[in-house]
Design an enzyme around this catalytic site. Sequence first.
Site, mmCIF file in Angstrom:
data_model
loop_
_atom_site.group_PDB
_atom_site.id
_atom_site.type_symbol
_atom_site.label_atom_id
_atom_site.label_comp_id
_atom_site.label_asym_id
_atom_site.label_seq_id
_atom_site.Cartn_x
_atom_site.Cartn_y
_atom_site.Cartn_z
ATOM 1 N N LYS A 39 0.839 -1.207 0.000
ATOM 2 C CA LYS A 39 0.000 0.000 0.000
ATOM 3 C C LYS A 39 0.866 1.247 0.000
ATOM 4 O O LYS A 39 0.673 2.156 -0.814
ATOM 5 C CB LYS A 39 -0.899 -0.004 1.249
ATOM 6 C CG LYS A 39 -1.557 1.348 1.524
ATOM 7 C CD LYS A 39 -2.509 1.310 2.698
ATOM 8 C CE LYS A 39 -1.902 1.530 4.054
ATOM 9 N NZ LYS A 39 -1.545 2.927 4.348
ATOM 10 N N ASN A 40 1.820 1.296 0.918
ATOM 11 C CA ASN A 40 2.573 2.544 1.099
ATOM 12 C C ASN A 40 3.645 2.770 0.032
ATOM 13 O O ASN A 40 4.284 3.820 0.011
ATOM 14 C CB ASN A 40 3.158 2.615 2.514
ATOM 15 C CG ASN A 40 2.061 2.826 3.544
ATOM 16 O OD1 ASN A 40 0.931 3.144 3.192
ATOM 17 N ND2 ASN A 40 2.388 2.632 4.817
ATOM 18 N N ARG B 226 -4.960 10.561 4.387
ATOM 19 C CA ARG B 226 -3.933 11.583 4.548
ATOM 20 C C ARG B 226 -2.878 11.534 3.447
ATOM 21 O O ARG B 226 -2.304 12.556 3.092
ATOM 22 C CB ARG B 226 -3.215 11.377 5.880
ATOM 23 C CG ARG B 226 -4.056 11.463 7.097
ATOM 24 C CD ARG B 226 -3.175 11.212 8.276
ATOM 25 N NE ARG B 226 -1.965 12.023 8.158
ATOM 26 C CZ ARG B 226 -1.878 13.281 8.520
ATOM 27 N NH1 ARG B 226 -2.896 13.884 9.052
ATOM 28 N NH2 ARG B 226 -0.749 13.937 8.364
ATOM 29 N N ARG C 55 -0.022 14.415 13.434
ATOM 30 C CA ARG C 55 0.510 14.191 12.089
ATOM 31 C C ARG C 55 0.616 15.467 11.246
ATOM 32 O O ARG C 55 -0.055 15.615 10.218
ATOM 33 C CB ARG C 55 -0.293 13.107 11.377
ATOM 34 C CG ARG C 55 -0.284 11.817 12.158
ATOM 35 C CD ARG C 55 -0.918 10.682 11.441
ATOM 36 N NE ARG C 55 -0.108 10.159 10.353
ATOM 37 C CZ ARG C 55 -0.506 9.197 9.539
ATOM 38 N NH1 ARG C 55 -1.688 8.672 9.668
ATOM 39 N NH2 ARG C 55 0.292 8.750 8.599
ATOM 40 N N ASP D 109 3.969 0.557 12.363
ATOM 41 C CA ASP D 109 2.807 -0.102 11.745
ATOM 42 C C ASP D 109 2.670 -1.567 12.167
ATOM 43 O O ASP D 109 1.709 -2.235 11.780
ATOM 44 C CB ASP D 109 2.885 -0.004 10.204
ATOM 45 C CG ASP D 109 2.676 1.416 9.726
ATOM 46 O OD1 ASP D 109 2.192 2.259 10.503
ATOM 47 O OD2 ASP D 109 3.009 1.699 8.554
ATOM 48 N N ARG E 134 -8.935 -0.383 4.148
ATOM 49 C CA ARG E 134 -8.009 0.612 3.609
ATOM 50 C C ARG E 134 -6.659 -0.019 3.292
ATOM 51 O O ARG E 134 -5.956 0.447 2.409
ATOM 52 C CB ARG E 134 -7.794 1.747 4.631
ATOM 53 C CG ARG E 134 -8.995 2.650 4.785
ATOM 54 C CD ARG E 134 -8.645 3.839 5.644
ATOM 55 N NE ARG E 134 -7.312 4.290 5.308
ATOM 56 C CZ ARG E 134 -6.417 4.756 6.163
ATOM 57 N NH1 ARG E 134 -6.723 4.868 7.438
ATOM 58 N NH2 ARG E 134 -5.235 5.128 5.773
HETATM 59 N N1 EPU Z 1 6.234 14.556 11.231
HETATM 60 C C1 EPU Z 1 6.356 15.893 11.530
HETATM 61 N N2 EPU Z 1 6.229 16.797 10.516
HETATM 62 C C2 EPU Z 1 5.980 16.417 9.232
HETATM 63 C C3 EPU Z 1 5.862 15.043 8.932
HETATM 64 C C4 EPU Z 1 5.995 14.136 9.961
HETATM 65 O O1 EPU Z 1 6.574 16.276 12.674
HETATM 66 O O2 EPU Z 1 5.884 17.293 8.354
HETATM 67 C C5 EPU Z 1 6.383 13.558 12.304
HETATM 68 C C6 EPU Z 1 5.091 12.766 12.537
HETATM 69 O O3 EPU Z 1 4.196 13.435 13.385
HETATM 70 C C7 EPU Z 1 5.629 11.495 13.122
HETATM 71 C C8 EPU Z 1 6.951 11.296 12.411
HETATM 72 O O4 EPU Z 1 7.301 12.578 11.882
HETATM 73 O O5 EPU Z 1 5.875 11.673 14.489
HETATM 74 C C9 EPU Z 1 6.952 10.305 11.282
HETATM 75 O O6 EPU Z 1 5.816 10.509 10.456
HETATM 76 P P1 EPU Z 1 5.871 10.245 8.887
HETATM 77 O O7 EPU Z 1 5.769 11.547 8.184
HETATM 78 O O8 EPU Z 1 7.023 9.368 8.570
HETATM 79 O O9 EPU Z 1 4.517 9.457 8.630
HETATM 80 P P2 EPU Z 1 3.703 9.489 7.304
HETATM 81 O O10 EPU Z 1 4.617 9.696 6.169
HETATM 82 O O11 EPU Z 1 2.515 10.375 7.445
HETATM 83 C C10 EPU Z 1 3.932 6.942 6.705
HETATM 84 C C11 EPU Z 1 2.999 5.799 6.464
HETATM 85 C C12 EPU Z 1 2.349 5.403 7.772
HETATM 86 C C13 EPU Z 1 3.455 5.000 8.757
HETATM 87 C C14 EPU Z 1 4.453 6.157 8.912
HETATM 88 C C15 EPU Z 1 5.644 5.808 9.794
HETATM 89 C C16 EPU Z 1 2.292 6.144 4.192
HETATM 90 C C17 EPU Z 1 1.206 6.502 3.243
HETATM 91 N N3 EPU Z 1 1.998 6.195 5.493
HETATM 92 O O12 EPU Z 1 3.135 7.999 7.232
HETATM 93 O O13 EPU Z 1 1.534 4.271 7.497
HETATM 94 O O14 EPU Z 1 2.896 4.694 10.007
HETATM 95 O O15 EPU Z 1 4.952 6.550 7.626
HETATM 96 O O16 EPU Z 1 6.326 4.718 9.283
HETATM 97 O O17 EPU Z 1 3.392 5.796 3.777
HETATM 98 C C18 EPU Z 1 -0.240 2.767 7.849
HETATM 99 O O18 EPU Z 1 0.051 2.220 6.768
HETATM 100 O O19 EPU Z 1 -1.053 2.252 8.662
HETATM 101 C C19 EPU Z 1 0.370 4.043 8.193
HETATM 102 C C20 EPU Z 1 -0.140 4.852 9.125
#
Ligand code: EPU
Length: 426
Positions: free
Chosen positions: A22-23, A92, A121, A312, A404
């Site tokens: 998915k990701n 998101r 997030r 995850d 999802r």
């Molecule tokens: N963060 C910030 N600022 C930002 C972006 C992130 O402070 O601008 C913080 C977040 O709050 C968090 C950390 O950085 O504490 C890491 O978040 P990240 O941005 O890596 O998460 P994401 O990119 O929104 C992806 C996956 C998630 C997975 C996370 C962590 C996708 C579409 N989603 O989310 O997947 O948990 O990385 O590995 O790739 C899931 O599949 O169930 C899922 C939630």
Amino acid sequence: MDKIIITGGQRLEGKIPISGSKNAALPILAATLLGNGDHHLTNVPDLKDVTTIIKLLRRLGVTVQAERNGLTVNATTLISHDAPYELVKTMRASILVLGPLLARLGEAQVSLPGGCAIGARPINLHLMGFEKMGSEIEIRNGYVHARLRGGPSKNNKRLQGARIYFDNPTVTGTENLMMAATLANGTTILENAAREPEVVDLANFLCRKGARISGAGTDVITIEGVQKLEPVDYCIMPDRIETGTYIVAGAITGGDVYVRKCIPRHLEAVIFKLKESGNRIIEDGDGLRVKGLDRPRPVDVKTLPYPGFPTDMQAQMIALMSISTGKCVITETIFESRFTHVGELRRMGADIQIQGPSAIIQGVPRLQGAPVMASDLRASACLILAGLAAEGETQVQRVYHLDRGYDRIEAKLQEVGAKIMRVKGE
Ligand code: EPU
């Protein structure tokens, strides 16, 4: 609304094939926005989140056609640069169109994703990066309005290469900026970048298209902008979190499950912890076999960015540890409120206390089936796993979270002997 009903206590035995990630699929689909022509994508998982991003791409003017073996995606003619609230609020990851749209059209408007069940997030690091690359960002009426400084990309005006340091290694932030940088003027260096395999799969896809990216999979990624990218065929990598979830399904039922078509080296931390808790795990070329125990030994776990233990997989690991032979601590360091499954597990007889970012788990001999409610994707998987191990019947409600991110989960579990079925709702 649909619900899933599980009669627990069956030892799972047999083979489970893994679907595409998915990701990885979500950013790769978004990256088709970067150029013209037909892309043929295979191993695309059949998931609600994939349907959502396809809807969004179509809204932007992209044609997406389902074929027997995958999708044909063509973004030659774009008609909009606007990702509306009604789509972003359901997923998101829609924010992933911001970088490609900005690079291609010089402007984009994407609804702010807001918080969700697992934490606030924010996307501040994505936006900081786009500003460094020469765009103006304005937040107005719940939308991010981004445009090239001095106006949209007329007269070949482009984003500028920049040096960008992330305070946190953000996965979608790294992906968004990497996509944008492929068509920028000059070189972009992403420091403290995310090292997740999904970032590498996206980089491989972009390089196949003609992008010049080095260092993906390390914490410094260098992207030299090119003039244009070509359409290509690409096969999405297997889903490492789906893989981990089914490995835990084998372990939690004391079963013998072979998970096929996965990449074991993407799951080293998970395999290490499952072995430490006494499960036998055997790796071969394209699969992983788990032989579970009656009750696993307790092991402490801390979630971390890759190659650490994935957040995850935290909920699934808590389900497993809830029937361990002792006490352990599972600490969540990525998201601030990713423990909503704990209250539901307690209703199934688990003994778990939350102290700050940690779940203190005292294993119990058996869980009991109960009606439970899922509040996010991985929490749903955790409750399904708990239901497989529990005595009696478990009903998991709000299954749309599960849909999802898990492709045909009931069918895959039924094939290895689980008593699980979906009851269609209104
Ligand atoms: N963060 C910030 N600022 C930002 C972006 C992130 O402070 O601008 C913080 C977040 O709050 C968090 C950390 O950085 O504490 C890491 O978040 P990240 O941005 O890596 O998460 P994401 O990119 O929104 C992806 C996956 C998630 C997975 C996370 C962590 C996708 C579409 N989603 O989310 O997947 O948990 O990385 O590995 O790739 C899931 O599949 O169930 C899922 C939630």
